[in-house]
Scaffold this motif. Structure first.
Motif, PDB file in Angstrom:
ATOM      1  N   SER A   5       0.827  -1.203   0.000  1.00  0.00           N
ATOM      2  CA  SER A   5       0.000   0.000   0.000  1.00  0.00           C
ATOM      3  C   SER A   5       0.865   1.259   0.000  1.00  0.00           C
ATOM      4  N   ASP A   6       0.251   2.379  -0.366  1.00  0.00           N
ATOM      5  CA  ASP A   6       0.953   3.660  -0.381  1.00  0.00           C
ATOM      6  C   ASP A   6       1.321   4.115   1.023  1.00  0.00           C
ATOM      7  N   GLN A   7       0.720   3.531   2.044  1.00  0.00           N
ATOM      8  CA  GLN A   7       1.000   3.920   3.417  1.00  0.00           C
ATOM      9  C   GLN A   7       2.097   3.067   4.068  1.00  0.00           C
ATOM     10  N   ASN A   8       2.640   2.124   3.314  1.00  0.00           N
ATOM     11  CA  ASN A   8       3.678   1.253   3.856  1.00  0.00           C
ATOM     12  C   ASN A   8       5.012   2.003   3.874  1.00  0.00           C
ATOM     13  N   ILE A   9       5.445   2.430   5.057  1.00  0.00           N
ATOM     14  CA  ILE A   9       6.641   3.264   5.188  1.00  0.00           C
ATOM     15  C   ILE A   9       7.889   2.519   4.731  1.00  0.00           C
ATOM     16  N   TYR A  10       8.002   1.250   5.130  1.00  0.00           N
ATOM     17  CA  TYR A  10       9.168   0.456   4.725  1.00  0.00           C
ATOM     18  C   TYR A  10       9.276   0.392   3.205  1.00  0.00           C
ATOM     19  N   ARG A  11       8.165   0.060   2.566  1.00  0.00           N
ATOM     20  CA  ARG A  11       8.172  -0.083   1.112  1.00  0.00           C
ATOM     21  C   ARG A  11       8.519   1.247   0.430  1.00  0.00           C
ATOM     22  N   ASN A  12       7.916   2.327   0.882  1.00  0.00           N
ATOM     23  CA  ASN A  12       8.183   3.624   0.266  1.00  0.00           C
ATOM     24  C   ASN A  12       9.646   4.032   0.416  1.00  0.00           C
ATOM     25  N   SER A  13      10.222   3.751   1.586  1.00  0.00           N
ATOM     26  CA  SER A  13      11.636   4.069   1.803  1.00  0.00           C
ATOM     27  C   SER A  13      12.525   3.245   0.887  1.00  0.00           C
ATOM     28  N   LYS A  14      12.198   1.960   0.749  1.00  0.00           N
ATOM     29  CA  LYS A  14      13.015   1.101  -0.111  1.00  0.00           C
ATOM     30  C   LYS A  14      12.922   1.527  -1.573  1.00  0.00           C
ATOM     31  N   ILE A  15      11.734   1.877  -2.022  1.00  0.00           N
ATOM     32  CA  ILE A  15      11.578   2.319  -3.415  1.00  0.00           C
ATOM     33  C   ILE A  15      12.397   3.580  -3.655  1.00  0.00           C
ATOM     34  N   HIS A  16      12.305   4.533  -2.725  1.00  0.00           N
ATOM     35  CA  HIS A  16      13.041   5.789  -2.883  1.00  0.00           C
ATOM     36  C   HIS A  16      14.553   5.553  -2.880  1.00  0.00           C
ATOM     37  N   ASN A  17      15.047   4.850  -1.870  1.00  0.00           N
ATOM     38  CA  ASN A  17      16.492   4.667  -1.752  1.00  0.00           C
ATOM     39  C   ASN A  17      17.053   3.843  -2.904  1.00  0.00           C
ATOM     40  N   TYR A  67      23.293  -1.353   6.003  1.00  0.00           N
ATOM     41  CA  TYR A  67      23.309  -2.522   5.125  1.00  0.00           C
ATOM     42  C   TYR A  67      22.765  -2.251   3.725  1.00  0.00           C
ATOM     43  N   GLU A  68      22.351  -1.017   3.441  1.00  0.00           N
ATOM     44  CA  GLU A  68      21.895  -0.728   2.084  1.00  0.00           C
ATOM     45  C   GLU A  68      23.063  -0.547   1.118  1.00  0.00           C
ATOM     46  N   ASN A  69      24.288  -0.548   1.644  1.00  0.00           N
ATOM     47  CA  ASN A  69      25.448  -0.588   0.756  1.00  0.00           C
ATOM     48  C   ASN A  69      25.418  -1.842  -0.106  1.00  0.00           C
ATOM     49  N   LYS A 104      32.695  16.532   6.155  1.00  0.00           N
ATOM     50  CA  LYS A 104      32.032  17.504   5.273  1.00  0.00           C
ATOM     51  C   LYS A 104      32.986  18.613   4.846  1.00  0.00           C
ATOM     52  N   ALA A 105      34.008  18.895   5.643  1.00  0.00           N
ATOM     53  CA  ALA A 105      34.979  19.943   5.297  1.00  0.00           C
ATOM     54  C   ALA A 105      36.068  19.455   4.355  1.00  0.00           C
ATOM     55  N   ASP A 106      36.123  18.136   4.161  1.00  0.00           N
ATOM     56  CA  ASP A 106      37.154  17.560   3.280  1.00  0.00           C
ATOM     57  C   ASP A 106      36.688  17.660   1.828  1.00  0.00           C
ATOM     58  N   THR A 107      37.285  18.566   1.074  1.00  0.00           N
ATOM     59  CA  THR A 107      36.836  18.817  -0.310  1.00  0.00           C
ATOM     60  C   THR A 107      37.131  17.655  -1.256  1.00  0.00           C
ATOM     61  N   SER A 108      37.984  16.720  -0.843  1.00  0.00           N
ATOM     62  CA  SER A 108      38.279  15.574  -1.707  1.00  0.00           C
ATOM     63  C   SER A 108      37.174  14.515  -1.653  1.00  0.00           C
ATOM     64  N   ILE A 109      36.300  14.649  -0.678  1.00  0.00           N
ATOM     65  CA  ILE A 109      35.200  13.690  -0.536  1.00  0.00           C
ATOM     66  C   ILE A 109      33.935  14.275  -1.159  1.00  0.00           C
ATOM     67  N   LEU A 110      33.345  13.552  -2.075  1.00  0.00           N
ATOM     68  CA  LEU A 110      32.114  13.981  -2.732  1.00  0.00           C
ATOM     69  C   LEU A 110      30.925  13.694  -1.822  1.00  0.00           C
ATOM     70  N   ILE A 111      30.257  14.744  -1.380  1.00  0.00           N
ATOM     71  CA  ILE A 111      29.025  14.568  -0.590  1.00  0.00           C
ATOM     72  C   ILE A 111      27.875  14.418  -1.574  1.00  0.00           C
ATOM     73  N   LEU A 112      27.256  13.263  -1.569  1.00  0.00           N
ATOM     74  CA  LEU A 112      26.232  12.955  -2.568  1.00  0.00           C
ATOM     75  C   LEU A 112      24.975  13.782  -2.296  1.00  0.00           C
ATOM     76  N   PRO A 113      24.466  14.463  -3.318  1.00  0.00           N
ATOM     77  CA  PRO A 113      23.340  15.401  -3.123  1.00  0.00           C
ATOM     78  C   PRO A 113      21.976  14.720  -3.183  1.00  0.00           C
ATOM     79  N   TYR A 114      21.774  13.721  -2.331  1.00  0.00           N
ATOM     80  CA  TYR A 114      20.509  12.985  -2.332  1.00  0.00           C
ATOM     81  C   TYR A 114      19.962  12.938  -0.913  1.00  0.00           C
ATOM     82  N   THR A 115      18.651  13.090  -0.800  1.00  0.00           N
ATOM     83  CA  THR A 115      17.978  12.950   0.489  1.00  0.00           C
ATOM     84  C   THR A 115      17.503  11.503   0.612  1.00  0.00           C
ATOM     85  N   MET A 116      18.115  10.776   1.551  1.00  0.00           N
ATOM     86  CA  MET A 116      17.800   9.358   1.710  1.00  0.00           C
ATOM     87  C   MET A 116      16.838   9.161   2.872  1.00  0.00           C
ATOM     88  N   LYS A 117      16.004   8.157   2.773  1.00  0.00           N
ATOM     89  CA  LYS A 117      15.027   7.849   3.814  1.00  0.00           C
ATOM     90  C   LYS A 117      15.529   6.716   4.696  1.00  0.00           C
TER      91      LYS A 117
END
Length: 524
Positions: A426-438, A461-463, A511-524
């Motif tokens: 269902s659209d109200q399933n938080i787990y499912r919605n988070s998994k689809i987004h991520n 563990y989503e790595n 975050k101050a280390d410019t050699s590290i790319l901070i990925l511009p995504y909002t994860m759930k």
């Protein structure tokens, strides 16, 4: 929301319509071949629908199976979760290890082959389970036909199998241990089918079927482990109850079956013991530990009996009880095989209820084909004797098509549990919605974004999921400053997920280390 207002449920109902037509042709028109074909078409269509429901990898344990299978596409005899590690890891942690012999390899090879043909995606990795699930419906029909000696009872058993909720969710990856347990149940079902073929074959052909029984048992071991030897126990029980109990040839055939199974699964055990001795020793020790430790899956002696309702539903359980009475009373059914089947069911439930501390639900599911066939026989007995006692309700009269279709629809809904499947999606399933987004984010992170960077600080563990979709190395934590600096000096580059205002937010020094790319995504 009503049934027809829910698109998912409406589609599922449409998919089930050929099976209802199949029942009409099988029972009322006497066209058994067409009736069975329509049922099998529904079985396959329903399973294809299930493998497309969730466009993401499930947590326990589909994502791990998927990643190992992906790596097996190129390295079939070197099962790996991580292709390499640059950070310390515990070899005993099966969710983070390098060499992955935590499971036997056959179902992983099947998934790897499918992805080799159809590409690395969730549908391809689930397709072998959909195919095996469909074949299993036919095998259950054949088992019922040979065992009960009644095609009508066999068809009803196949119909129950077609709509069974639990294997459908294993095929979808929703229920642990998903494709591993489904494949194990499939090969166990094959061994039961081969045992009945052995029983019914003339003596000159028995040795062929004896070897095939052993082959299927060996393949089952190559999916799970030695629980597959249950079939040999059932074979022995059959011999004790049959007129062949004093036949030396019969016991020689049993020994040949055991030997052929050893030839199937033995080489892989010798190979991994020689090639990956430490990892294999850890895996075998973990298998033994299931006997004494719940390993995060607690329960009591009633756990597996309670599981019956989840796996089959109360209606099928009631039919099973009726079926036991019918099979023990009916002379046409093979009583020696009935005793053997009941013995196998009793042994597996007793073993995992009283002798094994880990209470994972599907541990007793490998005998599901036997339970479903008995339930099919019970349903047939209820219909047959009820109509015989009440001629006005007999399916020989004009109302027969309506009664049959209502029966099929009722059984389908009670065993399929479409409302439960729909609720989980269902659209109200938080787990499912988070998994689809991520998972949608992980699919976007190609080489043009990551290059050769190591990704750190994924959601827990989503790595594993990220490494399935992308050819990269990823972790769900970040190293300490000194460790990170030393890795950068070795030439490694990094990208990181950040979660502002979240306990998993990155520290300021990263975050101050410019050699590290901070990925511009909002994860759930």
């Amino acid at each position: 929301m009503t049934l027809l207002e829910n698109p998912f449920l409406t589609l599922m109902l449409v998919v089930c319509l050929p099976a209802m037509a199949g029942g009409y042709f099988f029972f009322l028109k006497g066209n058994r071949r067409l009736g069975l074909a329509l049922l099998l078409y529904t079985a396959f269509a329903l399973r294809i629908q299930m493998i497309t429901l969730d466009p993401f990898l499930h947590e326990w344990d589909e994502r791990y199976h998927a990643l190992v299978a992906k790596h097996m596409m190129e390295f079939p005899f070197k099962p790996m979760l991580f292709l390499k590690h640059i950070l310390p890891y515990n070899m005993e942690d099966w969710a983070y290890t390098h060499i992955w012999v935590h499971k036997q390899p056959l179902f992983l090879w099947q998934m790897a082959m499918s992805m080799k043909i159809f590409g690395v995606n969730t549908i391809a990795l689930r397709l072998p389970s959909a195919i095996m699930g469909t074949i299993m419906v036919y095998l259950i029909y054949e088992i019922g036909r040979m065992w009960v000696n009644n095609r009508n009872a066999a068809y009803l058993a196949a119909m129950i199998a077609t709509f069974s909720y639990y294997p459908l969710e294993m095929i979808s990856g929703w229920i642990s241990l998903d494709h591993n347990d489904l494949a194990f149940t499939f090969y166990m079902t094959c061994s039961f089918w081969a045992l009945l073929k052995y029983i019914q074959s003339p003596d000159p052909n028995k040795i062929k079927w004896a070897l095939l029984i052993g082959t299927f048992v060996g393949l089952a071991v190559l999916n799970k482990w030695l629980t597959a030897f249950l079939t040999f126990g059932g074979w022995g029980l059959y011999l004790i109850w049959s007129p062949k109990r004093n036949s030396l040839t019969s016991y020689i055939h049993l020994a040949l079956g055991i030997a052929s199974s050893l030839l199937i699964f033995g080489p892989w055990q010798l190979y991994i013991l020689n090639r990956f001795p430490k990892e294999t020793a850890i895996s075998y020790a973990m298998n033994r530990k299931h006997m004494t430790d719940n390993l995060g899956h607690p329960g009591d002696a009633m756990t597996h009996l309670k599981f019956l309702n989840t796996a089959y539903g109360y209606a099928v359980i009631a039919m099973f009880i009726c079926g036991v009475v019918y099979l023990l009373w009916k002379k046409k059914a093979s009583r020696p095989f009935t005793m053997a089947a009941l013995g196998m069911i009793g042994v597996i439930f007793a073993f995992f209820s009283f002798l094994v501390a880990t209470k994972m639900p599907a541990l007793v599911y490998p005998v599901s084909a036997l339970i479903i066939v008995i339930a099919g026989a019970g349903l047939y007995a209820l219909i047959h004797y009820t109509t015989a006692l009440t001629p006005n309700l007999s399916i020989r009269n004009v109302s027969k098509p309506i009664v049959l279709l209502v029966l099929i629809l009722g059984i389908s809904l009670s065993t399929l549990q479409p409302q439960v499947i729909a609720k989980d999606r269902s659209d109200q399933n938080i787990y499912r919605n988070s998994k689809i987004h991520n998972n949608s984010v992980y699919k976007q992170l190609g080489k043009d974004v990551l290059g050769d960077r190591v990704v750190i600080n994924c959601r827990p563990y989503e790595n594993i999921e990220l490494m399935f979709y992308q050819d990269c190395l990823a972790y769900h934590w970040y190293p300490q400053a000194a460790q990170l600096d030393s890795l950068k000096q070795l030439g490694y580059h990094f990208a990181a997920f950040d979660y502002p205002g979240d306990p998993q937010a990155l520290p300021e020094w990263i975050k101050a280390d410019t050699s590290i790319l901070i990925l511009p995504y909002t994860m759930k």
